[in-house]
Motif scaffolding. Sequence first.
Motif, PDB file in Angstrom:
ATOM      1  N   ASP C  67       0.816  -1.207   0.000  1.00  0.00           N
ATOM      2  CA  ASP C  67       0.000   0.000   0.000  1.00  0.00           C
ATOM      3  C   ASP C  67       0.848   1.255   0.000  1.00  0.00           C
ATOM      4  O   ASP C  67       0.493   2.261  -0.592  1.00  0.00           O
ATOM      5  N   ARG C  68       1.959   1.167   0.708  1.00  0.00           N
ATOM      6  CA  ARG C  68       2.783   2.370   0.892  1.00  0.00           C
ATOM      7  C   ARG C  68       3.653   2.689  -0.304  1.00  0.00           C
ATOM      8  O   ARG C  68       4.444   3.631  -0.263  1.00  0.00           O
ATOM      9  N   LEU C  69       3.572   1.873  -1.343  1.00  0.00           N
ATOM     10  CA  LEU C  69       4.371   2.195  -2.531  1.00  0.00           C
ATOM     11  C   LEU C  69       3.914   3.497  -3.150  1.00  0.00           C
ATOM     12  O   LEU C  69       4.725   4.293  -3.608  1.00  0.00           O
ATOM     13  N   CYS C  70       2.614   3.694  -3.185  1.00  0.00           N
ATOM     14  CA  CYS C  70       2.130   4.969  -3.705  1.00  0.00           C
ATOM     15  C   CYS C  70       0.904   5.357  -2.922  1.00  0.00           C
ATOM     16  O   CYS C  70      -0.029   4.573  -2.795  1.00  0.00           O
ATOM     17  N   TYR C  71       0.897   6.555  -2.394  1.00  0.00           N
ATOM     18  CA  TYR C  71      -0.190   6.940  -1.497  1.00  0.00           C
ATOM     19  C   TYR C  71      -1.516   7.032  -2.214  1.00  0.00           C
ATOM     20  O   TYR C  71      -2.555   6.817  -1.617  1.00  0.00           O
ATOM     21  N   SER C  72      -1.511   7.359  -3.487  1.00  0.00           N
ATOM     22  CA  SER C  72      -2.818   7.522  -4.118  1.00  0.00           C
ATOM     23  C   SER C  72      -3.179   6.341  -5.006  1.00  0.00           C
ATOM     24  O   SER C  72      -4.241   6.339  -5.605  1.00  0.00           O
ATOM     25  N   ALA C  73      -2.324   5.335  -5.123  1.00  0.00           N
ATOM     26  CA  ALA C  73      -2.713   4.134  -5.855  1.00  0.00           C
ATOM     27  C   ALA C  73      -2.491   2.913  -4.975  1.00  0.00           C
ATOM     28  O   ALA C  73      -2.056   1.864  -5.440  1.00  0.00           O
ATOM     29  N   SER C  74      -2.771   3.060  -3.688  1.00  0.00           N
ATOM     30  CA  SER C  74      -2.454   1.964  -2.769  1.00  0.00           C
ATOM     31  C   SER C  74      -3.245   0.703  -3.109  1.00  0.00           C
ATOM     32  O   SER C  74      -2.731  -0.405  -3.008  1.00  0.00           O
ATOM     33  N   MET C  75      -4.488   0.892  -3.551  1.00  0.00           N
ATOM     34  CA  MET C  75      -5.319  -0.271  -3.837  1.00  0.00           C
ATOM     35  C   MET C  75      -4.719  -1.115  -4.955  1.00  0.00           C
ATOM     36  O   MET C  75      -4.632  -2.342  -4.859  1.00  0.00           O
ATOM     37  N   THR C  76      -4.284  -0.491  -6.015  1.00  0.00           N
ATOM     38  CA  THR C  76      -3.750  -1.275  -7.130  1.00  0.00           C
ATOM     39  C   THR C  76      -2.424  -1.917  -6.762  1.00  0.00           C
ATOM     40  O   THR C  76      -2.113  -3.006  -7.237  1.00  0.00           O
ATOM     41  N   TRP C  77      -1.651  -1.264  -5.916  1.00  0.00           N
ATOM     42  CA  TRP C  77      -0.363  -1.875  -5.578  1.00  0.00           C
ATOM     43  C   TRP C  77      -0.540  -3.114  -4.711  1.00  0.00           C
ATOM     44  O   TRP C  77       0.111  -4.126  -4.925  1.00  0.00           O
ATOM     45  N   SER C  78      -1.439  -3.048  -3.720  1.00  0.00           N
ATOM     46  CA  SER C  78      -1.648  -4.275  -2.938  1.00  0.00           C
ATOM     47  C   SER C  78      -2.347  -5.327  -3.792  1.00  0.00           C
ATOM     48  O   SER C  78      -2.152  -6.528  -3.596  1.00  0.00           O
ATOM     49  N   HIS C  79      -3.117  -4.856  -4.758  1.00  0.00           N
ATOM     50  CA  HIS C  79      -3.789  -5.793  -5.665  1.00  0.00           C
ATOM     51  C   HIS C  79      -2.764  -6.565  -6.502  1.00  0.00           C
ATOM     52  O   HIS C  79      -2.827  -7.787  -6.615  1.00  0.00           O
ATOM     53  N   VAL C  80      -1.803  -5.858  -7.062  1.00  0.00           N
ATOM     54  CA  VAL C  80      -0.846  -6.561  -7.920  1.00  0.00           C
ATOM     55  C   VAL C  80       0.007  -7.509  -7.084  1.00  0.00           C
ATOM     56  O   VAL C  80       0.366  -8.610  -7.526  1.00  0.00           O
ATOM     57  N   TYR C  81       0.262  -7.118  -5.855  1.00  0.00           N
ATOM     58  CA  TYR C  81       1.031  -8.030  -5.006  1.00  0.00           C
ATOM     59  C   TYR C  81       0.226  -9.295  -4.724  1.00  0.00           C
ATOM     60  O   TYR C  81       0.733 -10.421  -4.848  1.00  0.00           O
ATOM     61  N   GLN C 150     -10.064   2.853   5.839  1.00  0.00           N
ATOM     62  CA  GLN C 150      -8.911   3.741   5.700  1.00  0.00           C
ATOM     63  C   GLN C 150      -9.101   4.635   4.496  1.00  0.00           C
ATOM     64  O   GLN C 150      -9.715   4.219   3.519  1.00  0.00           O
ATOM     65  N   ARG C 151      -8.570   5.820   4.559  1.00  0.00           N
ATOM     66  CA  ARG C 151      -8.708   6.724   3.426  1.00  0.00           C
ATOM     67  C   ARG C 151      -7.700   6.404   2.324  1.00  0.00           C
ATOM     68  O   ARG C 151      -8.063   6.262   1.172  1.00  0.00           O
ATOM     69  N   LEU C 152      -6.441   6.311   2.676  1.00  0.00           N
ATOM     70  CA  LEU C 152      -5.428   6.178   1.634  1.00  0.00           C
ATOM     71  C   LEU C 152      -4.778   4.798   1.603  1.00  0.00           C
ATOM     72  O   LEU C 152      -4.856   4.093   0.612  1.00  0.00           O
ATOM     73  N   THR C 153      -4.152   4.413   2.699  1.00  0.00           N
ATOM     74  CA  THR C 153      -3.499   3.101   2.701  1.00  0.00           C
ATOM     75  C   THR C 153      -4.535   2.064   3.090  1.00  0.00           C
ATOM     76  O   THR C 153      -4.739   1.771   4.258  1.00  0.00           O
ATOM     77  N   THR C 154      -5.169   1.511   2.082  1.00  0.00           N
ATOM     78  CA  THR C 154      -6.431   0.814   2.306  1.00  0.00           C
ATOM     79  C   THR C 154      -6.261  -0.589   2.863  1.00  0.00           C
ATOM     80  O   THR C 154      -7.095  -1.063   3.612  1.00  0.00           O
ATOM     81  N   ASN C 155      -5.208  -1.303   2.461  1.00  0.00           N
ATOM     82  CA  ASN C 155      -4.968  -2.644   2.985  1.00  0.00           C
ATOM     83  C   ASN C 155      -6.187  -3.543   2.773  1.00  0.00           C
ATOM     84  O   ASN C 155      -6.621  -4.234   3.668  1.00  0.00           O
ATOM     85  N   TYR C 156      -6.738  -3.504   1.585  1.00  0.00           N
ATOM     86  CA  TYR C 156      -8.014  -4.191   1.347  1.00  0.00           C
ATOM     87  C   TYR C 156      -7.848  -5.548   0.663  1.00  0.00           C
ATOM     88  O   TYR C 156      -8.418  -6.532   1.146  1.00  0.00           O
ATOM     89  N   PRO C 157      -7.117  -5.679  -0.426  1.00  0.00           N
ATOM     90  CA  PRO C 157      -7.002  -6.996  -1.043  1.00  0.00           C
ATOM     91  C   PRO C 157      -6.244  -7.961  -0.141  1.00  0.00           C
ATOM     92  O   PRO C 157      -5.397  -7.564   0.657  1.00  0.00           O
ATOM     93  N   GLU C 372       6.720   4.966  -5.265  1.00  0.00           N
ATOM     94  CA  GLU C 372       6.890   3.797  -6.113  1.00  0.00           C
ATOM     95  C   GLU C 372       8.059   3.955  -7.057  1.00  0.00           C
ATOM     96  O   GLU C 372       8.584   2.971  -7.564  1.00  0.00           O
ATOM     97  N   THR C 373       8.474   5.184  -7.325  1.00  0.00           N
ATOM     98  CA  THR C 373       9.594   5.380  -8.228  1.00  0.00           C
ATOM     99  C   THR C 373      10.893   4.902  -7.587  1.00  0.00           C
ATOM    100  O   THR C 373      11.675   4.182  -8.192  1.00  0.00           O
ATOM    101  N   ASP C 374      11.099   5.333  -6.363  1.00  0.00           N
ATOM    102  CA  ASP C 374      12.360   5.003  -5.713  1.00  0.00           C
ATOM    103  C   ASP C 374      12.295   3.683  -4.945  1.00  0.00           C
ATOM    104  O   ASP C 374      13.310   3.042  -4.730  1.00  0.00           O
ATOM    105  N   ARG C 375      11.129   3.325  -4.556  1.00  0.00           N
ATOM    106  CA  ARG C 375      10.897   2.087  -3.783  1.00  0.00           C
ATOM    107  C   ARG C 375      11.808   1.987  -2.565  1.00  0.00           C
ATOM    108  O   ARG C 375      12.815   1.360  -2.533  1.00  0.00           O
TER     109      ARG C 375
END
Lengths: 166, 391, 375
Positions: C67-81, C150-157, C372-375
Amino acid sequence: MADEEFFEAPTFDEINLKIQAKFGSKVTFKSSTKKNVKAINEKRRVFMSTDRETLYSLCVYLHDVLNFEQCTSVCAVDYVEYIQIVYFITNYYTGVMAEITVDITTSDLHVPSISSIWEGANWHERETYELFGVIFDGHPKLERLLTPKDYEFYPFRKSYKLRGAE
Amino acid sequence: MGYCSILEWIFFRPWDSIKESGYCPYSDYNLPYMIGLRLSEIILGFIGWLINIFVPSWSPENSFLLSPALLNGTAVVLEVVIIFAVGFIINLTMIWEERKILGRTMDRRATMIGPLGYFQCLGDGLKTFCKENIAPRAIDKKVYWWALSLVIGSSVLIACMVPLSDRWYIVNYDAGLMVIFGLFALAPFLILSAGWAQNNKYSLIGGMRAAELMISYEVPMLIMLATTCLMAETYTIGGIVKAQFDTVWYIVPQCLGFFVFLVAAIAESERVPFDLSEAEAELVEGWQTEYAGMKWGLIMLGDYFRGYTACAFIVILYLGGWMLPGLGCTPVPELVFIGKVCLVFAIFAIARGAYPRVRTDQILNIGWKVLMPLALVNLAFVIVLKTVGWF
Amino acid sequence: MNENYDTDQMWITMGPQHPFSHGLWTLRVKADGEIITDAEPEIGYLHRGWEKECENRTYAKIIPMADRLCYSASMTWSHVYCKVVEEALDIEVPERARYLRVIADEICRIQSHLMWLAAVGTDLGNLTVFLWALREREFFLDLNVRLCGQRLTTNYPRIGGVRNDMPYYFERDCMRCVERFEKAIWEIIKLTDESSTFVGRLKGIGYLKAKDVANWGITGPAMRGCGVDYDVRRDDPYDAYEDLEFEVPVLNKDNPMGGDAYSRYMVRIEEMFQSCEMIRQSFNKLKTIPKESPTRIKVPRCIPAGTHCAKIEDPRGESIMYLVSDGTEKPYRLKVRSPVFVNVSASRHMVKGVRIADIPAIMAMIDMCLGETDR
């Protein structure tokens, strides 16, 4: 390669056939055993492994003949005895993503750079260099990108232990 | 000789006797001067009375405290302070007004401190004044400080020179307009040197942008000025206002000119959408980058003073100044004038809320290829009106 | 006088703390007056060794990290993981979870694009766009709160599904929000698309040819705005996307010049409408699936050895995770392919020949996210 036939949107089988005809035993195709993964079942993934001598010509062939327009990613995996470089290369017309693996021994970490074929590979190679110490021959600017310039170690190798690990 | 009553010390002299004393700088009735004079009569008379209690020989007749020379001198100093204070308050009101309008435009809460949020500006001012005075080491010290002082100083000077009515002015030049605009045009030179002196690439580019912007918008603005002077057949501000009262507000015949002048005035006062000399998205803070803390606060204040001057000139040239049609000079022409200025400034504030920043080349294109021809068309139209004899 | 001593041009270091760089990165530009002749992006200020950190964590613990890879695309990042781990386990998620993931992803995409629109507003000097876009975004963040707390870091998938089924009345709230948004966005468009000043800032700058875009590795809306017709959701479908009908906005398909910053902007605006459509369709499909059906399946702690790769369409481009598992409960190696990382590397080509004032406008179309750029 001007005399070669150009495939704008090669299918999975075409890719297999063409590459086998061109490179023979130098490129090994692997198949996945996964049953439920849609992209593999629908043949949108190609798994290949090759050696570093063939890599550059394979990439040129993929780019020029099979129209793989984009180098999606380059990464390395440290298997301790050897380091494996993994290339992800995509064709946008069919959505086929080729995964090419190259094994190189830790004593000789050299591999040809493909950033002259795909400009997008530039930073991926720089990143792999700084994190694993793999040297990409022919890279235009092989410098550290993410880590400080004065680092003398390669933090993503397995030999680099994190504090609190194990 | 002996003790004198306080009424012998403090008394108000009639206007005619002041005029005849030979020290009064004004031939017409001047309100801020009169306020200053009354204040100095009270202050000096009170001091004289206090001294007289202890020194009986010190009497109103022989005391230099009540001499016309000293009284007039104090009056002039106090007048300047009053004019600046009033300008400053108008400025605070305009900042407050802009913040309120922007707050409503952007659907957020605007200023909140004090009645209707009016004291927010004072709080902000206090905050910038409390900041550390930082100047980088590698600057050109002399130019850095002088350019800053002169930019702010000239802005305040022109704002103070704007008359609020025919009785509220500091000097009534025959060519008042020319003098004010001459000072207005000083800014690009000062800003360019300020940008250079900071030894910073952003401020250098910002300074160059400010110079090219101001110079290119100066031209249509001055053409518009000349057009209005031609129409009113005078260079004095009072004359222009009076001419508009006699005929009609010049926005009616010169609506094109009003538009051109409005755009040029927004550009000249460096406000969004023409604020590319500070352009915070790409140039950090433009030519003000290295002016931190209090200096920045003063520069902002100077900017608003320039904005006030620009609005005031729109009111003077096109909206009838302090006169109202049919009513003429109301009992408080100053308030009429300030009200009009605030209305014009509302347009500035709404433009700031509605438009993004314009690019350098676009701004020059607008200046030279749109505003310039329009200004000339307007001039030609006015000449036709004059020839026909309608004005 | 040495002729090579070049005094006409100067290097300007824009960043790491600069209003146009939304995050910590540097764009060094060589300027000839106002014209950019060369540029060199520099990143790495936020490098945390994310991939290395993952090698010391169990699989379940990585979801909140993703989730913390990108604050505004947290859902997709945990999804891809989660998707790459599911691929390693060779499992399919339950039907209900597939649609819930799509809904969550599209909510995330809309709010991320609104965040981007807000950033465009500030970059071009119009704060009204900024505040209005953030105001609209807040409604979608509220939906996130309803769905995941949660608003941003959703931790949903979750690996094998999603954490919870949607709460009561979520569909009603979500549809209200979407319908409101479809009206409210036109208010913002009045300030942007219908303002000649705004369009004038974006049109005609930063042209990228389709061929170059593919070659430089640019993905996502920036790629589609320049004529490359590829969207992972449609061409390499995952989860429930293959059952949905939607259009992929592609502009300048036959334009030999490629696309400018304005077409990249248009693609993102269009994508928000498509996302609304997808949310609507997903809810309709969800009605046919019984409420009692599971939203996640139990998965083992240890993942069988192998190499696995998953890719999904992030709001910013293609995000790919490559997982090497060795049969233990921790990954052997986890590689993240961040879309912004590649897009930034191409920024040197984008800004050549434009003015300094165009840099924020062009860079805004990348939609920077440094996590997410610098990881």
